[in-house]
Enzyme design. Sequence first.
Site, PDB file in Angstrom:
ATOM      1  CG  ASP A   1     -11.025 -10.479   7.395  1.00 60.77           C
ATOM      2  OD1 ASP A   1     -10.471 -11.413   7.948  1.00 60.77           O
ATOM      3  OD2 ASP A   1     -10.167  -9.748   6.315  1.00 60.77           O
TER       4      ASP A   1
ATOM      5  CB  VAL B   1      -1.006  -0.317   0.948  1.00 63.40           C
ATOM      6  CG1 VAL B   1      -2.140   1.201   1.041  1.00 63.40           C
ATOM      7  CG2 VAL B   1      -1.873  -1.253   1.398  1.00 63.40           C
TER       8      VAL B   1
END
Length: 377
Positions: A224, A107
């Site tokens: 999640d 990222v």
Amino acid sequence: MGNCFRTISPKIQNSQGTANNTTYGSSKSNNKSGFSSQPPSTVTSSSNPSSFTLPSSSNGSSLPVHLTEGEILSSSNVAVFAFSELKNATRNFRPDSLLGEGGFGYVYKGWIDEQTLLTSKPGYGIAVAIKKLKPESFQGQKEWLAEVRYLGQLHHPNLVRLIGYCSDGDNRLLVYEFMLKGSLENHLFRRSSQILSWSLRLKIAIGAAKGLEFLHDSKVIYRDLKASNILLDGEYEAKLSDFGLAKDGPTGDRTHISTNVMGTQGYAAPEYIATGRLTAKADVYSYGVLLLELITGRRAMDRSKVGIEQNLVEWAKPLLGNKRKIFRIIDIRFEGKYPKKGAFEFANLTLQCINSQPNLRPQMSEVLAKLEHILQV
């Protein structure tokens, strides 16, 4: 560049509104495959096109439709970026632009113009987080497509905003809003972070509950929920991120869906681990574990602890409903600065969410109503 030339849909322009210079979280540990029984393999989307089911609309009225990867990409309400644009936005993915690394990619921080979405110089326009997929990751490719599929269709203040994507050869990238305060995990568990007050933790819990309630109303199971996937903007508003494991919930007469067990150890519901049968109540359990982390300041799983204390649920559950013992598990960093009645009600709600019987867990709408009541205590 294939289909990487940037297009801007009307919804993107409208949904941007005030971009707030918020940010996608950094330094995320992506431990999602702990329960997966499927070994990774390497394929490309061009040689093995994926097929998914389009999520239902926010009111749950539309029926799922099977779509190919190309159809998912073309139907998403987000911008399409050229790979060269994202290279420019991150200054060729320079190391000093790196925010963090997950299981399937990196990222980076980048900058784009808020109106045109063209590349900007650092400090100009709006900051964005750009996730670059590792090309060899088959599971990563599946999760990349799931992110486009869900976040390209579902929009809510408590879901991180997907601004756009790029699909060019082996290059798969996603462009998100940049969440200024990063992840809840960093604030709860890193010693260098400022201690989150009771009121801030309650605000974060409410924001996450709103996002999860919206997903369940949209017939989507998140699968999640964990502290590293809760991202915070500059005002500590919580947003759910990382939809790579999300699934369409059961429809019609079906009570559950059956799927390979995937998730994060310590957060996954016991009945889901045991049977592979997935319902929205599995998300409620994970949310209960998150509440437990918020009230205790401890991780769901902590190998540095001894014995039963390694598993937060096993250690804390016997104490949650006991007014005389609850103080033993409340985060000492509060230094007693929390409402005793509110904390006990919070603990009772947590206990309901982590009930071993899924049918006895509350709906997220009930959880949200209870949290908003506790806010007034």
